[in-house]
Design a protein around this motif. Sequence first.
Motif, PDB file in Angstrom:
ATOM      1  N   SER A  81       0.833  -1.211   0.000  1.00  0.00           N
ATOM      2  CA  SER A  81       0.000   0.000   0.000  1.00  0.00           C
ATOM      3  C   SER A  81       0.862   1.253   0.000  1.00  0.00           C
ATOM      4  N   GLY A  82       1.931   1.227   0.787  1.00  0.00           N
ATOM      5  CA  GLY A  82       2.807   2.397   0.841  1.00  0.00           C
ATOM      6  C   GLY A  82       3.430   2.710  -0.501  1.00  0.00           C
ATOM      7  N   PHE A  83       3.866   1.678  -1.207  1.00  0.00           N
ATOM      8  CA  PHE A  83       4.451   1.880  -2.531  1.00  0.00           C
ATOM      9  C   PHE A  83       3.422   2.474  -3.484  1.00  0.00           C
ATOM     10  N   GLU A  84       2.212   1.924  -3.489  1.00  0.00           N
ATOM     11  CA  GLU A  84       1.199   2.401  -4.427  1.00  0.00           C
ATOM     12  C   GLU A  84       0.783   3.830  -4.126  1.00  0.00           C
ATOM     13  N   THR A  85       0.796   4.226  -2.859  1.00  0.00           N
ATOM     14  CA  THR A  85       0.508   5.621  -2.511  1.00  0.00           C
ATOM     15  C   THR A  85       1.544   6.540  -3.134  1.00  0.00           C
ATOM     16  N   CYS A  86       2.792   6.144  -3.085  1.00  0.00           N
ATOM     17  CA  CYS A  86       3.863   6.953  -3.694  1.00  0.00           C
ATOM     18  C   CYS A  86       3.742   6.955  -5.216  1.00  0.00           C
ATOM     19  N   ALA A  87       3.501   5.783  -5.805  1.00  0.00           N
ATOM     20  CA  ALA A  87       3.423   5.689  -7.265  1.00  0.00           C
ATOM     21  C   ALA A  87       2.276   6.514  -7.815  1.00  0.00           C
ATOM     22  N   ALA A  88       1.200   6.680  -7.047  1.00  0.00           N
ATOM     23  CA  ALA A  88       0.051   7.457  -7.514  1.00  0.00           C
ATOM     24  C   ALA A  88       0.398   8.929  -7.686  1.00  0.00           C
ATOM     25  N   ARG A  89       1.475   9.397  -7.079  1.00  0.00           N
ATOM     26  CA  ARG A  89       1.884  10.797  -7.206  1.00  0.00           C
ATOM     27  C   ARG A  89       2.701  11.035  -8.483  1.00  0.00           C
ATOM     28  N   LEU A  90       3.078   9.939  -9.145  1.00  0.00           N
ATOM     29  CA  LEU A  90       3.857  10.053 -10.368  1.00  0.00           C
ATOM     30  C   LEU A  90       2.920   9.918 -11.565  1.00  0.00           C
ATOM     31  N   SER A  91       3.437  10.179 -12.729  1.00  0.00           N
ATOM     32  CA  SER A  91       2.673   9.932 -13.946  1.00  0.00           C
ATOM     33  C   SER A  91       3.210   8.645 -14.554  1.00  0.00           C
ATOM     34  N   ILE A  92       2.529   7.536 -14.266  1.00  0.00           N
ATOM     35  CA  ILE A  92       2.911   6.240 -14.810  1.00  0.00           C
ATOM     36  C   ILE A  92       2.151   6.032 -16.112  1.00  0.00           C
ATOM     37  N   ARG A  93       2.876   5.840 -17.199  1.00  0.00           N
ATOM     38  CA  ARG A  93       2.246   5.670 -18.506  1.00  0.00           C
ATOM     39  C   ARG A  93       1.995   4.208 -18.848  1.00  0.00           C
ATOM     40  N   ARG A  94       2.965   3.359 -18.491  1.00  0.00           N
ATOM     41  CA  ARG A  94       2.872   1.935 -18.786  1.00  0.00           C
ATOM     42  C   ARG A  94       3.331   1.165 -17.553  1.00  0.00           C
ATOM     43  N   ARG A  95       2.774  -0.069 -17.390  1.00  0.00           N
ATOM     44  CA  ARG A  95       3.098  -0.814 -16.180  1.00  0.00           C
ATOM     45  C   ARG A  95       3.067  -2.316 -16.474  1.00  0.00           C
ATOM     46  N   PHE A  96       3.994  -3.040 -15.875  1.00  0.00           N
ATOM     47  CA  PHE A  96       4.090  -4.493 -16.040  1.00  0.00           C
ATOM     48  C   PHE A  96       4.558  -5.109 -14.713  1.00  0.00           C
ATOM     49  N   PRO A  97       4.304  -6.380 -14.399  1.00  0.00           N
ATOM     50  CA  PRO A  97       3.327  -7.287 -15.004  1.00  0.00           C
ATOM     51  C   PRO A  97       2.221  -7.648 -14.021  1.00  0.00           C
ATOM     52  N   TYR A  98       2.062  -6.894 -12.923  1.00  0.00           N
ATOM     53  CA  TYR A  98       1.134  -7.282 -11.863  1.00  0.00           C
ATOM     54  C   TYR A  98       0.588  -6.037 -11.186  1.00  0.00           C
ATOM     55  N   LEU A  99      -0.677  -6.128 -10.735  1.00  0.00           N
ATOM     56  CA  LEU A  99      -1.330  -4.987 -10.099  1.00  0.00           C
ATOM     57  C   LEU A  99      -1.749  -5.340  -8.679  1.00  0.00           C
ATOM     58  N   SER A 100      -1.858  -4.319  -7.859  1.00  0.00           N
ATOM     59  CA  SER A 100      -2.460  -4.490  -6.544  1.00  0.00           C
ATOM     60  C   SER A 100      -3.046  -3.162  -6.096  1.00  0.00           C
ATOM     61  N   GLU A 101      -4.136  -3.251  -5.383  1.00  0.00           N
ATOM     62  CA  GLU A 101      -4.802  -2.109  -4.760  1.00  0.00           C
ATOM     63  C   GLU A 101      -5.015  -0.935  -5.717  1.00  0.00           C
ATOM     64  N   ALA A 102      -4.484   0.242  -5.340  1.00  0.00           N
ATOM     65  CA  ALA A 102      -4.788   1.485  -6.051  1.00  0.00           C
ATOM     66  C   ALA A 102      -4.343   1.463  -7.497  1.00  0.00           C
ATOM     67  N   ALA A 103      -3.406   0.603  -7.846  1.00  0.00           N
ATOM     68  CA  ALA A 103      -2.912   0.564  -9.223  1.00  0.00           C
ATOM     69  C   ALA A 103      -3.989   0.129 -10.202  1.00  0.00           C
ATOM     70  N   ARG A 104      -5.010  -0.551  -9.717  1.00  0.00           N
ATOM     71  CA  ARG A 104      -6.020  -1.078 -10.630  1.00  0.00           C
ATOM     72  C   ARG A 104      -6.865   0.025 -11.258  1.00  0.00           C
ATOM     73  N   THR A 105      -7.166   1.062 -10.487  1.00  0.00           N
ATOM     74  CA  THR A 105      -8.096   2.090 -10.975  1.00  0.00           C
ATOM     75  C   THR A 105      -7.598   2.773 -12.245  1.00  0.00           C
ATOM     76  N   PRO A 106      -6.376   3.339 -12.287  1.00  0.00           N
ATOM     77  CA  PRO A 106      -5.952   3.989 -13.531  1.00  0.00           C
ATOM     78  C   PRO A 106      -5.824   3.023 -14.701  1.00  0.00           C
ATOM     79  N   VAL A 107      -5.481   1.763 -14.431  1.00  0.00           N
ATOM     80  CA  VAL A 107      -5.417   0.776 -15.507  1.00  0.00           C
ATOM     81  C   VAL A 107      -6.803   0.539 -16.087  1.00  0.00           C
ATOM     82  N   ASN A 108      -7.789   0.338 -15.230  1.00  0.00           N
ATOM     83  CA  ASN A 108      -9.137   0.046 -15.714  1.00  0.00           C
ATOM     84  C   ASN A 108      -9.832   1.263 -16.305  1.00  0.00           C
TER      85      ASN A 108
END
Length: 487
Positions: free
Chosen positions: A71-98
């Motif tokens: 969760s801590g990692f995903e909170t930090c990653a949400a502050r960045l502009s991630i354009r592409r991501r591989f190969p697994y998702l968890s928690e908050a990462a799912r929303t921008p992908v979907n």
Amino acid sequence: MTERLRSKALRARLMDADEAVRRFVPERGSIAFSCMGGSSLAKEIPEALARSADAGRRYELTLLTGGATTSGFETCAARLSIRRRFPYLSEAARTPVNEGAVEFFDCRIGEYPDLVRQSTLTAGKPLDVAVVEATAIDEKGRLIPALSLDALPAFVEASRRVIVELNERKPDLTGLHDIYRVLPGMPIPIRDVRDRVGTPFVRVAASKIAAIVRTDREDMPSAAYSGPRPTDLRVAEGVAERLAEELTGDEWGGRFALQLGAGPLAAALMEVLPFRAADIWTEGIPARWGSVLGERVRGISTTSMYLLPGDERVLDELFADLDRLREHVVLRPYDVTNSLEVIARLNVVTVQQAIEVDVLGGANTSHVGRNAHNGVGGSQDFTRAARLVVVAMASTAAGDRYSRIVPLLSSPDIPRQDVDVLVTEQGHADLRGLSPRERAERVIDRCSHPRFREDLWAYYRAAKEAGGHLPFSLEAASRFAETQGRP
């Protein structure tokens, strides 16, 4: 500190995380974080990246991870502009992908290291930065990893620069790892789960190590997994009963290794494992399995030992007897743990979890409806090569609101031909040698929840009326989804 950083030449590269990010992480490019199940994930660099973004730096990054994060990692990653991501998702990462804001592709974990090395995931360019956790750096500048090897060797090999977080909270884990470089056409010389055929360190050119950041922080539980619940234990008991019946047969000769999937079911199986001196060949395993090493478990080969919620003190117990840990556990990279060659050679029995299973026995491990939930992970590697494939899961989800036995799958990740036995808390279905119609009848009768059984039979009757060897009906499947309020 000199005990952990034994290379005198690299001591000049010690710096804090903010300086490392400022100097070595590009605003546009690619970055990789080693981890599996949140284990041994960098702590300082993600937070420094978030502070940098808050201060006005504008990132556009391709993000690679070794697997599920925290969760801590995903909170930090949400502050960045991630354009592409591989190969697994968890928690908050799912929303921008979907929502389509982040492009995402999952792949079989066994082939992930090669995709990294070939720059397939980074538009044909080398990975800009790899961020990895180590417990020591030896005199020659070689890395001693922590409790996850995942794709770490490939990240290091494929990157322009490496940032090392040197975690002093964990002990020096020299001797726990076996890093072997898989070469095309060359057999991997492993015949036992405890065989060591590589090196206990990760080689990295000194010129690549851009920064070394000290940290003294504990791992956090993965955001992808929960702790085991009562239903998980009932499913685990059903799996244990099936394995006890199957694997004591003469045709097995007592020679097999178990692969237990990931998450709460793997933890629950520890409590009911019906064998002594078992061998485990798996992709990742809860750290609590360290408590049964010896009499109950002879050896574990894995890429990661990770924490489940509530297990935060487990690592202290694990590290209290490092000699015992090294005797029974070997940590390897993905391209070895998930090698179809080795899985087949070791007579692996795999117990996989799924989000849902169709009435013919095929499994979806990655999506909820049309939305990405995680990724296929290593499920396809093990189900393709294992001698026996068991899919185990609860029969319902969301407090019995939804059936996890369904007419048709949104994402058919594991084909029906690869599934031998299905186990739910309702019962089990041995599907070997059955036709599609026989499989459907057995799955509905023995594995579905009583609340949804009649609706599944209604679907199956409509599917049969449509005819064909492989009975299905899109119209009847839609009616079944409507009865559950599914889109």
